[in-house]
Write a protein that holds these residues in place. Structure first.
Motif, PDB file in Angstrom:
ATOM      1  N   ALA A  30       0.812  -1.219   0.000  1.00  0.00           N
ATOM      2  CA  ALA A  30       0.000   0.000   0.000  1.00  0.00           C
ATOM      3  C   ALA A  30       0.844   1.268   0.000  1.00  0.00           C
ATOM      4  CB  ALA A  30      -0.924   0.008   1.222  1.00  0.00           C
ATOM      5  N   HIS A  31       2.146   1.137   0.099  1.00  0.00           N
ATOM      6  CA  HIS A  31       3.010   2.324   0.152  1.00  0.00           C
ATOM      7  C   HIS A  31       2.853   3.140  -1.138  1.00  0.00           C
ATOM      8  CE1 HIS A  31       6.633   4.801   0.230  1.00  0.00           C
ATOM      9  NE2 HIS A  31       6.726   4.532   1.520  1.00  0.00           N
ATOM     10  N   PRO A  32       2.780   4.459  -1.044  1.00  0.00           N
ATOM     11  CA  PRO A  32       2.556   5.281  -2.244  1.00  0.00           C
ATOM     12  C   PRO A  32       3.572   5.048  -3.356  1.00  0.00           C
ATOM     13  CG  PRO A  32       2.252   6.604  -0.271  1.00  0.00           C
ATOM     14  CD  PRO A  32       2.762   5.274   0.194  1.00  0.00           C
ATOM     15  N   THR A  33       4.836   4.892  -3.024  1.00  0.00           N
ATOM     16  CA  THR A  33       5.845   4.663  -4.065  1.00  0.00           C
ATOM     17  C   THR A  33       5.627   3.319  -4.733  1.00  0.00           C
ATOM     18  OG1 THR A  33       7.476   6.023  -2.905  1.00  0.00           O
ATOM     19  CG2 THR A  33       8.329   4.440  -4.510  1.00  0.00           C
ATOM     20  N   VAL A  34       5.299   2.296  -3.955  1.00  0.00           N
ATOM     21  CA  VAL A  34       5.032   0.980  -4.527  1.00  0.00           C
ATOM     22  C   VAL A  34       3.794   1.044  -5.412  1.00  0.00           C
ATOM     23  CG1 VAL A  34       4.472  -1.432  -4.005  1.00  0.00           C
ATOM     24  CG2 VAL A  34       6.176  -0.212  -2.622  1.00  0.00           C
ATOM     25  N   ARG A  35       2.741   1.680  -4.935  1.00  0.00           N
ATOM     26  CA  ARG A  35       1.506   1.767  -5.720  1.00  0.00           C
ATOM     27  C   ARG A  35       1.723   2.553  -7.009  1.00  0.00           C
ATOM     28  NH1 ARG A  35      -1.515  -2.192  -4.617  1.00  0.00           N
ATOM     29  NH2 ARG A  35      -3.074  -1.140  -5.891  1.00  0.00           N
ATOM     30  N   GLU A  36       2.570   3.558  -6.950  1.00  0.00           N
ATOM     31  CA  GLU A  36       2.836   4.374  -8.132  1.00  0.00           C
ATOM     32  C   GLU A  36       3.625   3.602  -9.191  1.00  0.00           C
ATOM     33  OE1 GLU A  36       5.344   8.418  -9.341  1.00  0.00           O
ATOM     34  OE2 GLU A  36       5.089   7.862  -7.243  1.00  0.00           O
ATOM     35  N   MET A  37       4.534   2.736  -8.737  1.00  0.00           N
ATOM     36  CA  MET A  37       5.456   2.111  -9.678  1.00  0.00           C
ATOM     37  C   MET A  37       5.142   0.659 -10.008  1.00  0.00           C
ATOM     38  SD  MET A  37       9.103   3.718  -8.399  1.00  0.00           S
ATOM     39  CE  MET A  37       9.890   3.200  -9.926  1.00  0.00           C
ATOM     40  N   ILE A  38       4.362  -0.005  -9.143  1.00  0.00           N
ATOM     41  CA  ILE A  38       4.065  -1.423  -9.350  1.00  0.00           C
ATOM     42  C   ILE A  38       2.567  -1.618  -9.541  1.00  0.00           C
ATOM     43  CG2 ILE A  38       4.199  -3.750  -8.372  1.00  0.00           C
ATOM     44  CD1 ILE A  38       6.942  -2.632  -8.943  1.00  0.00           C
ATOM     45  N   ASP A  39       2.190  -2.245 -10.647  1.00  0.00           N
ATOM     46  CA  ASP A  39       0.800  -2.582 -10.941  1.00  0.00           C
ATOM     47  C   ASP A  39       0.625  -4.077 -10.675  1.00  0.00           C
ATOM     48  OD1 ASP A  39      -1.705  -3.119 -11.935  1.00  0.00           O
ATOM     49  OD2 ASP A  39      -1.318  -2.366 -13.959  1.00  0.00           O
TER      50      ASP A  39
END
Length: 263
Positions: A137-146
């Motif tokens: 759920a981390h914003p960086t993970v959500r932004e970069m990983i689909d």
């Protein structure tokens, strides 16, 4: 004073910095080098060769994943982003690939962000792999990983620092269940079967480090791949894996490596 500086304890051996030392890096202190040298002595030098073979396994496995069409890479418990790391290896095959490194050590994260400051399509997240929902759920993970598309998840030389009380198999299963078919698990882990006496002595050294070491028997390590199909050559030593399952010399290592694909 930064958070990383406040948390820095150069007098306690740090497992990431010890690994960096074995890889020939310079982001380590005297206490790290002393503990690392003790492990070299206990292992009769195998640890250095094993760590470097493990790095070669990681590079080869992520390039194979990229050739299979995967363009997203999540490296959990990544440690320091030393030379020839994941994002560099995958870009040899897929320049557009995205990589997120995750580590819970504030000093490692500070170093990592500094080293990767100019790298495009690369993120570094401070997070604990033992909290899968927070990581995903981390914003960086959500932004970069689909997560609706295949992802390669790396758990390389890290689960043996997760205590049984944390139920590492359940943690791996939580990540697996979030992955789309075609995703891969790239994993290496120290095994207790090959050199039980030396491993027990090494665990005593790590008892005074930033994380205790807990090698596991082969059957337990194989269980981390439940729900994945182990790709050839299966769960082997790093040299055998790199050589297609054939041991080319008589030297054995304590680590086991493997790649699984979610069907």
């Amino acid at each position: 004073m930064t958070d990383a500086t406040a948390d820095l304890d150069p007098g306690t051996p740090n497992v990431a910095r010890m690994y960096d030392y074995w890889l020939g890096g310079k982001d380590n202190f005297a206490a790290d080098r002393e503990a690392a040298a003790r492990i070299v002595e206990i292992s009769e030098g195998r640890v250095v060769r094993g760590v470097r073979l493990n790095r070669a396994f990681l590079r080869t496995a992520v390039r194979d994943a990229a050739r299979a069409g995967i363009a997203q890479f999540l490296d959990l418990g990544s440690g320091l982003p030393t030379r020839e790391n994941v994002h560099e290896a995958v870009r040899e095959v897929r320049p557009e690939a995205r990589t997120v490194y995750v580590d819970n050590d504030p000093v490692v994260c500070a170093h990592g962000r500094a080293l990767l400051a100019d790298a495009a399509r690369v993120g570094f997240v401070r997070g604990d792999l033992r909290r899968p929902d927070e990581i995903m759920a981390h914003p960086t993970v959500r932004e970069m990983i689909d997560f609706s598309e295949p992802v390669a998840v790396m758990l390389v030389s890290v689960l043996h620092f997760v205590d049984d009380a944390e139920d590492p198999a359940a943690l791996v299963a939580r990540y697996r269940d979030a992955l789309a078919p075609g995703s891969r698990l790239v994993l290496s882990h120290l095994a207790s079967d090959a050199f039980p006496e030396a491993m027990a002595e090494a665990e005593r050294v790590y008892a005074d480090a930033s994380a205790p070491l807990g090698a596991r028997p082969r059957a337990r390590i194989r269980g981390f791949f439940d729900g994945f199909e182990l790709l050839p050559p299966g769960l082997t030593g790093p040299r055998e894996w790199l050589d297609g399952g054939v041991r080319t010399d008589g030297e054995r290592f304590a680590g086991l490596v493997g790649v699984g694909e979610k069907r």
